[in-house]
Design an enzyme around this catalytic site. Structure first.
Site, mmCIF file in Angstrom:
data_model
loop_
_atom_site.group_PDB
_atom_site.id
_atom_site.type_symbol
_atom_site.label_atom_id
_atom_site.label_comp_id
_atom_site.label_asym_id
_atom_site.label_seq_id
_atom_site.Cartn_x
_atom_site.Cartn_y
_atom_site.Cartn_z
ATOM 1 C CB THR A 188 43.462 39.393 42.687
ATOM 2 O OG1 THR A 188 44.442 40.279 42.132
ATOM 3 C CG2 THR A 188 44.161 38.274 43.431
ATOM 4 N N GLY A 189 41.595 39.893 39.600
ATOM 5 C CA GLY A 189 40.701 40.818 38.915
ATOM 6 C C GLY A 189 39.373 40.109 38.700
ATOM 7 C CB THR A 190 37.594 38.581 36.517
ATOM 8 O OG1 THR A 190 38.602 38.806 35.528
ATOM 9 C CG2 THR A 190 36.328 38.160 35.802
ATOM 10 C CG ASP B 250 47.555 38.667 37.033
ATOM 11 O OD1 ASP B 250 48.630 38.991 36.499
ATOM 12 O OD2 ASP B 250 46.471 39.214 36.764
ATOM 13 C CE1 TYR C 137 42.857 43.653 36.939
ATOM 14 C CE2 TYR C 137 44.183 42.139 38.229
ATOM 15 C CZ TYR C 137 43.746 42.589 37.010
ATOM 16 O OH TYR C 137 44.192 41.999 35.862
ATOM 17 C CE LYS D 78 48.070 42.327 35.009
ATOM 18 N NZ LYS D 78 47.396 41.914 36.261
ATOM 19 C CG HIS E 59 46.419 47.083 33.649
ATOM 20 N ND1 HIS E 59 45.770 47.029 34.852
ATOM 21 C CD2 HIS E 59 45.856 46.107 32.909
ATOM 22 C CE1 HIS E 59 44.866 46.072 34.846
ATOM 23 N NE2 HIS E 59 44.893 45.501 33.668
ATOM 24 C CB SER F 285 49.067 44.087 30.653
ATOM 25 O OG SER F 285 47.848 43.382 30.651
ATOM 26 C CD GLN G 29 47.928 39.531 32.655
ATOM 27 O OE1 GLN G 29 46.959 40.212 32.931
ATOM 28 N NE2 GLN G 29 48.755 39.061 33.571
ATOM 29 C CG LEU H 71 37.768 29.541 32.238
ATOM 30 C CD1 LEU H 71 37.159 29.297 33.618
ATOM 31 C CD2 LEU H 71 38.223 28.235 31.613
ATOM 32 C CE LYS I 53 29.800 29.609 42.052
ATOM 33 N NZ LYS I 53 28.866 28.976 41.088
ATOM 34 N NE ARG J 12 32.820 26.063 38.141
ATOM 35 C CZ ARG J 12 31.998 25.041 38.285
ATOM 36 N NH1 ARG J 12 32.418 23.967 38.939
ATOM 37 N NH2 ARG J 12 30.773 25.057 37.800
#
Length: 296
Positions: free
Chosen positions: A23-25, A56, A61, A86, A119, A152, A174, A203, A250, A253
């Protein structure tokens, strides 16, 4: 919709699914963002209903409230989920921070599957800082607020520092992990100590570092297995024994990434991606904290 995502057993006894939804990025809230982000709630709910059981999250976040709502709305029993959070902003008072996290997640207690991570190690001025904060993490576990604790973005020197005084060993570390950032001796150390490695940013060769040495091979393997190039990179990470965190806004995805359950790379293919990846070094996150030539 249930899926059979393989698990790895932590030393605490918890079973951590090898593929997680982050649930970040994609969902990271900018400073000043207020209110509930319904898009985040919808995506996480969809991920859970699609079969993801490892979720996660993190204080930094800004999405813990949305994550908690999605857990409620998914209809999936809490005991079936492995939820990670975190601490970073609340590092000065970890007990207060985890209580606030649980409130935002709408969890009355931290069950067997909950993991709580420091974190980053960058708050520390010296080893004593790291050691004292890890002692606070241990208190959170001993008080029943977390059944597993970890770290992390820790490199070998950070781990060595806390292990000098730790009563409870970190269950997980992490880190950013993909073919262009394989960390070498760090993974060897983690595995030797029984610390499970979680990887985020799998990715990156496709999304941030396109035009590198793994591109052609990944494309060829995607055609061979009739999956996306992203699924090949996720499968490489999983086949390397790394618990892999991915995300997307998406729905197609989110479902597509579950294709990693449908195939397995050969040992030679895993080795070839690894070898080609070593020809390029790329770090997507924490660049200002790590040296540009960091290959640890």
């Amino acid at each position: 919709m249930a899926t059979d995502i393989p698990t790895i057993k932590l030393e605490s006894g918890a079973l951590i699914p090898t593929l997680g939804y982050g649930t970040g990025t994609a969902w990271f809230k900018k400073p000043g963002d207020q209110g509930i982000d319904q898009a985040t709630v919808g995506a996480v709910t969809f991920a859970i209903k699609s079969g993801y059981r490892h979720l996660d999250g993190a204080e930094a976040y800004g999405t813990e409230t949305e994550l908690g709502i999605a857990i409620k709305e998914s209809g999936v029993k809490r005991e079936e989920l492995f939820v990670t959070s975190k601490v970073e902003k609340g590092i000065d008072d970890i007990q207060k921070a985890i209580d606030a996290t649980l409130e935002r997640l709408q969890l009355d207690y931290v069950d067997f599957y909950e993991a709580y991570l420091i974190h980053s190690p960058f708050f520390a001025r010296n080893d004593n800082d790291l050691q004292s904060k890890w002692a606070e993490m241990e208190k959170a576990q001993q008080a029943g607020k977390a059944r597993a604790i970890g770290v992390s973005n820790f490199l070998q020197p950070h781990l060595e520092a806390i292990l000098k005084t730790a009563r409870i060993k970190p269950s997980v570390n992490q880190i950013e992990y993909h073919p262009y950032l394989q960390h070498g001796d760090l993974l060897t150390m983690d595995k030797r100590l029984g610390i499970v490695v979680e990887g985020y940013g799998p990715l990156t060769p496709l999304t941030r570092a396109k035009g590198g040495p793994v591109d052609e091979l990944v494309a060829r393997l995607a055609r061979k297995y009739s999956v996306s190039e992203g699924s090949v990179l996720l499968r490489w990470s999983v086949d390397r024994g790394v618990v892999t965190i991915t995300t997307s806004g998406k729905e197609e995805r989110i479902k597509e990434f579950l294709d990693v359950l449908k195939f397995k790379l050969t040992e030679d293919e895993v080795a070839e991606i690894s070898k080609l990846g070593e020809q390029k070094h790329y770090r997507a996150w924490w660049k200002s904290k790590f040296a540009a030539d960091d290959r640890s």
